[in-house]
Design an enzyme around this catalytic site. Structure first.
Site, PDB file in Angstrom:
ATOM      1  N   LYS A  13     -14.253 -13.138 -40.206  1.00 31.73           N
ATOM      2  CA  LYS A  13     -14.452 -14.395 -40.960  1.00 31.73           C
ATOM      3  C   LYS A  13     -14.928 -15.514 -40.029  1.00 31.73           C
ATOM      4  O   LYS A  13     -15.901 -16.202 -40.310  1.00 31.73           O
ATOM      5  CB  LYS A  13     -13.135 -14.841 -41.638  1.00 31.73           C
ATOM      6  CG  LYS A  13     -12.489 -13.787 -42.522  1.00 31.73           C
ATOM      7  CD  LYS A  13     -11.199 -14.275 -43.150  1.00 31.73           C
ATOM      8  CE  LYS A  13     -10.084 -14.583 -42.165  1.00 31.73           C
ATOM      9  NZ  LYS A  13      -9.571 -13.423 -41.420  1.00 31.73           N
ATOM     10  N   ARG A  88      -4.481 -19.133 -48.333  1.00 29.40           N
ATOM     11  CA  ARG A  88      -3.906 -17.862 -47.896  1.00 29.40           C
ATOM     12  C   ARG A  88      -2.712 -17.454 -48.745  1.00 29.40           C
ATOM     13  O   ARG A  88      -2.125 -16.406 -48.501  1.00 29.40           O
ATOM     14  CB  ARG A  88      -3.428 -18.031 -46.468  1.00 29.40           C
ATOM     15  CG  ARG A  88      -4.058 -17.067 -45.506  1.00 29.40           C
ATOM     16  CD  ARG A  88      -3.730 -17.598 -44.164  1.00 29.40           C
ATOM     17  NE  ARG A  88      -3.803 -16.660 -43.137  1.00 29.40           N
ATOM     18  CZ  ARG A  88      -4.723 -16.724 -42.165  1.00 29.40           C
ATOM     19  NH1 ARG A  88      -5.655 -17.639 -42.194  1.00 29.40           N
ATOM     20  NH2 ARG A  88      -4.680 -15.882 -41.195  1.00 29.40           N
ATOM     21  N   ARG A 127     -10.675  -9.067 -28.576  1.00 34.92           N
ATOM     22  CA  ARG A 127     -11.148 -10.444 -28.802  1.00 34.92           C
ATOM     23  C   ARG A 127     -10.768 -11.358 -27.639  1.00 34.92           C
ATOM     24  O   ARG A 127      -9.671 -11.315 -27.112  1.00 34.92           O
ATOM     25  CB  ARG A 127     -10.538 -11.016 -30.081  1.00 34.92           C
ATOM     26  CG  ARG A 127     -10.879 -12.514 -30.236  1.00 34.92           C
ATOM     27  CD  ARG A 127     -10.675 -13.052 -31.607  1.00 34.92           C
ATOM     28  NE  ARG A 127      -9.318 -12.923 -32.083  1.00 34.92           N
ATOM     29  CZ  ARG A 127      -8.955 -13.220 -33.339  1.00 34.92           C
ATOM     30  NH1 ARG A 127      -9.858 -13.648 -34.200  1.00 34.92           N
ATOM     31  NH2 ARG A 127      -7.702 -13.080 -33.710  1.00 34.92           N
ATOM     32  N   ARG A 160      -5.794 -14.657 -27.466  1.00 33.73           N
ATOM     33  CA  ARG A 160      -4.816 -15.321 -28.335  1.00 33.73           C
ATOM     34  C   ARG A 160      -3.478 -14.598 -28.272  1.00 33.73           C
ATOM     35  O   ARG A 160      -3.452 -13.375 -28.290  1.00 33.73           O
ATOM     36  CB  ARG A 160      -5.332 -15.329 -29.787  1.00 33.73           C
ATOM     37  CG  ARG A 160      -6.218 -16.511 -30.092  1.00 33.73           C
ATOM     38  CD  ARG A 160      -6.915 -16.419 -31.422  1.00 33.73           C
ATOM     39  NE  ARG A 160      -6.078 -16.065 -32.566  1.00 33.73           N
ATOM     40  CZ  ARG A 160      -6.503 -16.059 -33.831  1.00 33.73           C
ATOM     41  NH1 ARG A 160      -7.755 -16.406 -34.104  1.00 33.73           N
ATOM     42  NH2 ARG A 160      -5.710 -15.722 -34.815  1.00 33.73           N
TER      43      ARG A 160
HETATM   44  P1  AP5 Z   1     -13.033 -12.938 -35.838  1.00 43.84           P
HETATM   45  O1  AP5 Z   1     -14.320 -13.419 -36.409  1.00 43.84           O
HETATM   46  O2  AP5 Z   1     -12.329 -13.815 -34.855  1.00 43.84           O
HETATM   47  O3  AP5 Z   1     -12.054 -12.466 -37.013  1.00 43.84           O
HETATM   48  P2  AP5 Z   1     -11.313 -13.321 -38.122  1.00 43.84           P
HETATM   49  O4  AP5 Z   1     -11.474 -12.619 -39.427  1.00 43.84           O
HETATM   50  O5  AP5 Z   1     -11.714 -14.752 -38.065  1.00 43.84           O
HETATM   51  O6  AP5 Z   1      -9.831 -13.066 -37.630  1.00 43.84           O
HETATM   52  P3  AP5 Z   1      -8.638 -14.032 -37.248  1.00 43.84           P
HETATM   53  O7  AP5 Z   1      -7.675 -13.167 -36.476  1.00 43.84           O
HETATM   54  O8  AP5 Z   1      -9.090 -15.276 -36.586  1.00 43.84           O
HETATM   55  O9  AP5 Z   1      -8.104 -14.328 -38.644  1.00 43.84           O
HETATM   56  P4  AP5 Z   1      -6.733 -14.754 -39.029  1.00 43.84           P
HETATM   57  O10 AP5 Z   1      -7.061 -15.049 -40.421  1.00 43.84           O
HETATM   58  O11 AP5 Z   1      -5.610 -13.829 -38.832  1.00 43.84           O
HETATM   59  O12 AP5 Z   1      -6.411 -15.905 -37.973  1.00 43.84           O
HETATM   60  P5  AP5 Z   1      -6.436 -17.472 -38.129  1.00 43.84           P
HETATM   61  O13 AP5 Z   1      -6.927 -18.046 -36.871  1.00 43.84           O
HETATM   62  O14 AP5 Z   1      -7.065 -17.871 -39.416  1.00 43.84           O
HETATM   63  O15 AP5 Z   1     -13.330 -11.516 -35.164  1.00 43.84           O
HETATM   64  C1  AP5 Z   1     -12.337 -10.755 -34.511  1.00 43.84           C
HETATM   65  C2  AP5 Z   1     -12.968 -10.023 -33.311  1.00 43.84           C
HETATM   66  O16 AP5 Z   1     -13.945  -9.098 -33.762  1.00 43.84           O
HETATM   67  C3  AP5 Z   1     -13.710 -10.942 -32.334  1.00 43.84           C
HETATM   68  O17 AP5 Z   1     -13.513 -10.444 -31.042  1.00 43.84           O
HETATM   69  C4  AP5 Z   1     -15.184 -10.826 -32.722  1.00 43.84           C
HETATM   70  O18 AP5 Z   1     -16.028 -11.017 -31.619  1.00 43.84           O
HETATM   71  C5  AP5 Z   1     -15.254  -9.407 -33.241  1.00 43.84           C
HETATM   72  N1  AP5 Z   1     -16.152  -9.305 -34.400  1.00 43.84           N
HETATM   73  C6  AP5 Z   1     -16.089 -10.088 -35.508  1.00 43.84           C
HETATM   74  N2  AP5 Z   1     -17.030  -9.722 -36.393  1.00 43.84           N
HETATM   75  C7  AP5 Z   1     -17.674  -8.663 -35.828  1.00 43.84           C
HETATM   76  C8  AP5 Z   1     -18.718  -7.843 -36.275  1.00 43.84           C
HETATM   77  N3  AP5 Z   1     -19.294  -8.012 -37.485  1.00 43.84           N
HETATM   78  N4  AP5 Z   1     -19.144  -6.842 -35.450  1.00 43.84           N
HETATM   79  C9  AP5 Z   1     -18.560  -6.653 -34.261  1.00 43.84           C
HETATM   80  N5  AP5 Z   1     -17.545  -7.408 -33.771  1.00 43.84           N
HETATM   81  C10 AP5 Z   1     -17.110  -8.392 -34.557  1.00 43.84           C
HETATM   82  O19 AP5 Z   1      -4.868 -17.768 -38.304  1.00 43.84           O
HETATM   83  C11 AP5 Z   1      -3.971 -17.628 -37.220  1.00 43.84           C
HETATM   84  C12 AP5 Z   1      -2.567 -18.021 -37.676  1.00 43.84           C
HETATM   85  O20 AP5 Z   1      -2.544 -19.395 -38.123  1.00 43.84           O
HETATM   86  C13 AP5 Z   1      -1.991 -17.235 -38.864  1.00 43.84           C
HETATM   87  O21 AP5 Z   1      -1.411 -16.019 -38.467  1.00 43.84           O
HETATM   88  C14 AP5 Z   1      -0.957 -18.244 -39.411  1.00 43.84           C
HETATM   89  O22 AP5 Z   1       0.205 -18.277 -38.601  1.00 43.84           O
HETATM   90  C15 AP5 Z   1      -1.673 -19.567 -39.239  1.00 43.84           C
HETATM   91  N6  AP5 Z   1      -2.469 -19.935 -40.428  1.00 43.84           N
HETATM   92  C16 AP5 Z   1      -3.829 -20.021 -40.489  1.00 43.84           C
HETATM   93  N7  AP5 Z   1      -4.218 -20.375 -41.718  1.00 43.84           N
HETATM   94  C17 AP5 Z   1      -3.097 -20.509 -42.456  1.00 43.84           C
HETATM   95  C18 AP5 Z   1      -2.858 -20.833 -43.807  1.00 43.84           C
HETATM   96  N8  AP5 Z   1      -3.868 -21.087 -44.658  1.00 43.84           N
HETATM   97  N9  AP5 Z   1      -1.564 -20.868 -44.245  1.00 43.84           N
HETATM   98  C19 AP5 Z   1      -0.542 -20.611 -43.409  1.00 43.84           C
HETATM   99  N10 AP5 Z   1      -0.702 -20.299 -42.106  1.00 43.84           N
HETATM  100  C20 AP5 Z   1      -1.970 -20.241 -41.626  1.00 43.84           C
END
Ligand code: AP5
Length: 213
Positions: A13, A88, A127, A160
């Site tokens: 994402k 979420r 990552r 991370r």
């Molecule tokens: P990446 O693009 O970083 O993946 P992502 O889907 O963004 O994954 P996240 O882990 O960031 O999502 P998340 O939703 O768990 O975390 P968030 O920061 O929102 O890609 C991942 C890896 O794959 C990278 O190394 C990239 O290079 C590689 N890659 C990507 N696409 C690729 C492709 N097509 N081909 C090859 N390689 C690829 O949330 C973190 C924390 O914050 C949560 O756990 C929670 O505690 C809190 N939080 C965030 N939002 C909320 C909310 N709305 N409500 C409550 N708590 C929240």
């Protein structure tokens, strides 16, 4: 353009949101990035959120909803935005509906990045992110030009804390229980488009382009 990006951790994402926000000149609003910035700056929100984020649990709805209410009203979100990681939970989705109604805004699509557990674990273990500008890399798939250094700003890359394998499994569990029901929620609103998140960036990009014409 106003989009919601849904999908499990590691589905890509954030990576695709960065590509599209640059191309279409819209704001990339990532709740994860906003929370991590608050944690780093030791704001009161950051202090409340830290233990939830580090342990792969969701930050309480009211904190996240208030943070996004303010963020969506900022000037750069007016021409359009990509919501990455919000909503979420069903409560967050309802709050977003209300907020959009108040601001007289409509979302075009909720894009669901469908990815396999195998791919997710492989991606999150490799990552690395820039500690300063948030650029996202992968040791194998999307490596920086110089190991450990951000191509964009020259700062050090970090791993991370919540990308530890146990925490990733916890995040996947939380995703299935709390966030996956939003797929039906947006299907019912006729906004849902599902894309194969396992594909690499070059394969996925034309699929997204077609959806966004
Ligand atoms: P990446 O693009 O970083 O993946 P992502 O889907 O963004 O994954 P996240 O882990 O960031 O999502 P998340 O939703 O768990 O975390 P968030 O920061 O929102 O890609 C991942 C890896 O794959 C990278 O190394 C990239 O290079 C590689 N890659 C990507 N696409 C690729 C492709 N097509 N081909 C090859 N390689 C690829 O949330 C973190 C924390 O914050 C949560 O756990 C929670 O505690 C809190 N939080 C965030 N939002 C909320 C909310 N709305 N409500 C409550 N708590 C929240």
């Amino acid at each position: 353009m106003r989009l919601i990006f849904l999908g499990p951790p590691g589905a890509g994402k954030g990576t695709m949101a960065k590509v599209l926000s640059k191309r279409y000149n819209v704001a990339h609003l990532s709740t994860g990035d906003l929370l991590r910035a608050n944690i780093q700056a030791r704001t009161s929100l950051g202090k409340e959120a830290a233990s939830f984020v580090d342990n792969g649990k969701l930050v309480p709805d009211q904190l996240v909803i208030e943070m996004m209410r303010q963020r969506l009203r900022e000037k750069d979100a007016k021409p359009g935005f990509i919501l990455d990681g919000f909503p979420r939970t069903t409560e967050q989705a309802k709050a977003l509906d209300q907020l959009l109604q108040e601001e007289e805004m409509e979302v075009g699509h909720a894009i669901n990045f469908d990815a396999s557990d195998k791919k997710i674990i492989e991606r999150l273990s490799g990552r690395r992110i820039c500690g300063k500008c948030g650029a996202i890399y992968h040791l194998k798939n999307i490596p920086p030009k110089q190991p450990g250094i951000c191509d964009q700003c020259g700062s050090a890359l970090i791993q991370r804390k919540d990308d530890a394998e146990d925490t990733v499994r916890k995040r996947l569990e939380v995703y299935r229980k709390e966030t996956a029901p939003l797929i039906d929620y947006y299907e019912r609103q006729k906004l849902l488009r599902t894309v194969p998140g396992d594909l690499n960036v070059d394969e996925l990009d034309p699929i997204l382009k077609k959806i966004l014409v």
